[in-house]
Design a protein around this motif. Structure first.
Motif, PDB file in Angstrom:
ATOM      1  N   TYR A   1       0.831  -1.211   0.000  1.00  0.00           N
ATOM      2  CA  TYR A   1       0.000   0.000   0.000  1.00  0.00           C
ATOM      3  C   TYR A   1       0.858   1.250   0.000  1.00  0.00           C
ATOM      4  O   TYR A   1       0.576   2.225  -0.721  1.00  0.00           O
ATOM      5  CB  TYR A   1      -0.940  -0.010   1.212  1.00  0.00           C
ATOM      6  N   LEU A   2       1.908   1.272   0.827  1.00  0.00           N
ATOM      7  CA  LEU A   2       2.685   2.491   0.989  1.00  0.00           C
ATOM      8  C   LEU A   2       3.635   2.731  -0.182  1.00  0.00           C
ATOM      9  O   LEU A   2       3.875   3.893  -0.569  1.00  0.00           O
ATOM     10  CB  LEU A   2       3.462   2.429   2.310  1.00  0.00           C
ATOM     11  N   THR A   3       4.197   1.676  -0.763  1.00  0.00           N
ATOM     12  CA  THR A   3       5.120   1.880  -1.888  1.00  0.00           C
ATOM     13  C   THR A   3       4.383   2.112  -3.200  1.00  0.00           C
ATOM     14  O   THR A   3       4.894   2.788  -4.100  1.00  0.00           O
ATOM     15  CB  THR A   3       6.067   0.667  -2.046  1.00  0.00           C
ATOM     16  N   ARG A   4       3.146   1.569  -3.301  1.00  0.00           N
ATOM     17  CA  ARG A   4       2.397   1.701  -4.547  1.00  0.00           C
ATOM     18  C   ARG A   4       1.307   2.773  -4.473  1.00  0.00           C
ATOM     19  O   ARG A   4       0.645   3.052  -5.473  1.00  0.00           O
ATOM     20  CB  ARG A   4       1.762   0.364  -4.913  1.00  0.00           C
ATOM     21  N   GLY A   5       1.075   3.321  -3.267  1.00  0.00           N
ATOM     22  CA  GLY A   5       0.040   4.342  -3.118  1.00  0.00           C
ATOM     23  C   GLY A   5      -1.345   3.803  -3.375  1.00  0.00           C
ATOM     24  O   GLY A   5      -2.188   4.489  -3.965  1.00  0.00           O
ATOM     25  N   LEU A   6      -1.629   2.587  -2.913  1.00  0.00           N
ATOM     26  CA  LEU A   6      -2.913   1.941  -3.207  1.00  0.00           C
ATOM     27  C   LEU A   6      -4.092   2.643  -2.533  1.00  0.00           C
ATOM     28  O   LEU A   6      -5.233   2.452  -2.954  1.00  0.00           O
ATOM     29  CB  LEU A   6      -2.872   0.461  -2.779  1.00  0.00           C
TER      30      LEU A   6
END
Length: 605
Positions: free
Chosen positions: A539-544
């Motif tokens: 979530y945090l690295t891909r901005g989900l």
């Protein structure tokens, strides 16, 4: 008068007694003892009684219960009424047999301690003094008739003698009438009458009556409810060494109930009660030190008081002591010792200890003897109709505790227990789903697990929700699954937190909500759920969820990787982040996490 003139002056026993009493008053104890002893040797009853008191109190001579009792008996036989009353009282406490003999014999220390109460001799001497209209003796005789052995007991005559004593002004007579009234009261009027007698005795500073008046004020039974008056009565009774009053007074001081709070003084009174044998006071002290408060918990001190209470038969304290041994708090960690105290508490009727013991044995704790004894204990209680014991016996049969596994019998006892025990409903449902001891029946199994879930069992809520997601044992129902996962998550179930994240993340028959998904993944990750830690990295690295934080995302990936999640290493590689070199301790873990609530974690049995 000089010693020489004393030797050559003949004085009457009466004068020698009076002179001896004067010497005692002047603190010439040896001289006073000699004069009173000389008067007693002449057969003077009052002097015999006075000499007995010197022996009993250790004044002018070492304390000697046997000689004191003998001189009391001689005075009583000579119709000295006060001696008859005191002798009866001592027989209730316990007098050595040597008191009945006049033959000379060397007595040792062991003979100078009290023995067992002798109600028959107490009754004999109390009756003689009562017949002489001594009010306190009348009350004492009433007590013997009311509390003595069956062959002496006469409750009706007991009340007659208590009434005579009360009419004669004896506070003990009023105490007896009050106690009898408390036991027999059938109306508010009768209760009020009993309390009126207790109040008279309390006003005369009788310790037991003060304690009972404290109870009456505390509960508002026969007297106005008044916390301050109750605590005042407890304090006065505590000063009379009434142990139960000491415990209640100490607790009132600790809580500031009807009195200014005083932690130090409160604990002091609790200690007095506990050292005097009050089990509840010992248990309270254990709780106080285990719980802590203004100071950190002192588990060593807690263990000391729990042990004192447990050895006296206090079941809850035995369980608490078992917990300390199980966790190694204040004592050396010892599962065998923990099992011993859990079993003892269970035998004393503490139901929670039965479950604690069963859980400990299932985890491999305790000895073979513990397992066998526990299984036998559960089996006996189960056959008597105890549903909790039936559940525990079923667990023993299912897991082979104390004997070989017998899943068919385990299912039999689980079914019996399921009619009233939530844990049994869950276990029986699992057995039906897995076909353990019974033909597999996912539909019926799902229904039993649903019952346990509706009753609030966290593991059942999570498992039932899993079944609703995949449609096991019935049609899928993602909305109901969501509700069940939420219930379990609010009780701290991290697997349900992860499942909620997966459901809100999309792909299920509920509206997608990435913000809620992120929040549930975060809560589970912070509690150590490795699948949720992997999802936090994604979530945090891909901005989900609409925002990204590469540094924080990498931190969560690293946590999952360190826990052995190989997918975390793969995704780090895709980000062109070199994988962290794992320690040898991490090599055992090869967990894969997938964002599906149904296969995130199997339900706990």
């Amino acid at each position: 008068m000089s010693l020489l003139s004393r030797l050559f002056t003949r004085r009457s026993p009466e004068k020698r007694l009076q002179y001896g009493l004067q010497l005692i008053e002047a603190e010439d104890f040896a001289g006073g003892f000699a004069e009173i002893s000389a008067a007693a040797q002449t057969g003077m009853p009052e002097a015999q009684f006075r000499l007995a008191r010197l022996y009993l109190d250790g004044i002018g001579i070492p304390r000697d219960l046997v000689e004191g009792g003998r001189w009391l008996r001689r005075a009583a036989e000579a119709e000295w009424i006060e001696a008859q009353f005191v002798l009866a009282t001592l027989y209730l406490v316990g007098l050595p047999e040597a008191v009945e003999s006049d033959s000379f014999a060397l007595t040792d220390v062991a003979q100078n301690v009290t023995g067992q109460p002798n109600f028959h001799r107490a009754a004999y001497w109390a009756k003689r003094a009562a017949d002489a209209k001594n009010p306190d003796a009348e009350a004492l005789y009433g007590y013997v008739l009311g509390a003595g052995p069956e062959e002496l007991r006469d409750p009706e005559q007991s009340l007659v003698w208590y009434q005579r004593a009360a009419n004669g002004g004896s506070p003990q007579g009023h105490l007896g009438l009050g106690l009898a009234g408390l036991h027999s009261a059938q109306s508010d009027e009768e209760l009020a009458e009993a309390i009126s007698h207790l109040r008279i005795a309390a006003d005369a500073n009788v310790g037991s009556a003060l304690y009972l008046m404290g109870i009456a004020y505390e509960r508002g039974a026969g007297a106005p409810q008044d916390a301050a008056a109750a605590t005042e009565c407890y304090g006065k009774a505590a000063a009379h060494n009434v142990r139960s009053a000491q415990a209640r007074y100490g607790l009132a001081l600790l809580e500031g109930r009807g009195i200014e709070k005083d932690l130090s003084k409160g604990e002091t009174w609790l200690r007095k009660a506990a050292l005097g044998g009050d089990l509840e006071a010992s248990a309270l002290l254990g709780d106080i030190h285990a719980r802590g408060g203004d100071l950190p918990p002192n588990y060593l001190e807690a263990a000391i008081w729990y042990r004192r209470a447990a050895e006296g038969g206090h079941g809850a304290s035995a369980r608490a002591l078992g917990m300390l041994y199980l966790t190694g708090a204040g004592v050396t960690r010892d599962e065998d010792e923990a099992a011993k105290w859990f079993r003892y508490a269970s035998e004393k009727g503490d139901a929670a200890s039965s479950a604690d013991l069963g859980n400990l044995l299932l985890m491999g704790g305790g000895t073979a003897e513990d397992r066998l004894a526990t299984r036998s204990l559960y089996e006996k209680a189960a056959h008597s109709g105890d549903l909790i014991a039936a559940f525990n016996f079923g667990v023993c049969l299912a897991e082979g505790v104390g004997a070989e596994r017998d899943e068919e019998q385990a299912a039999h006892w689980m079914r019996k227990a399921a009619d009233g025990v939530i844990n049994a409903q869950y276990w029986y449902g699992r057995m039906l789903i897995d076909g353990r001891g019974v033909p597999a029946n996912p539909e019926e199994g799902r229904e039993w697990i649903r019952k346990a879930a509706v009753e609030g069992m966290t593991e059942a809520e999570h498992h039932y929700a899993q079944m609703l997601v995949v449609g096991e044992g019935g049609p899928p129902d993602h909305e109901e699954a969501l509700l069940m996962f939420e219930r379990a998550a609010k009780q701290g179930n991290t697997n349900s937190m992860f499942a909620l994240g997966a459901m809100f993340g999309g792909g299920h028959d509920i509206p997608e909500d990435r913000e809620q998904a992120f929040e549930w993944f975060r809560q589970a990750a912070e509690r150590g759920h490795v699948g949720a830690q992997l999802m936090m990295g994604r979530y945090l690295t891909r901005g989900l969820n609409g925002t990204s934080d590469m540094e924080e995302g990498l931190r969560w990936y690293r946590k999952a990787e360190a826990a052995g999640v190989t997918q975390a290493s793969a995704e780090l590689a895709q980000l062109k982040i070199p994988p962290r070199k794992q320690k040898s301790d991490d090599a055992a873990g090869t967990k894969e996490a997938a964002p599906s609530p149904a296969d995130s974690h199997s339900a706990v049995g």
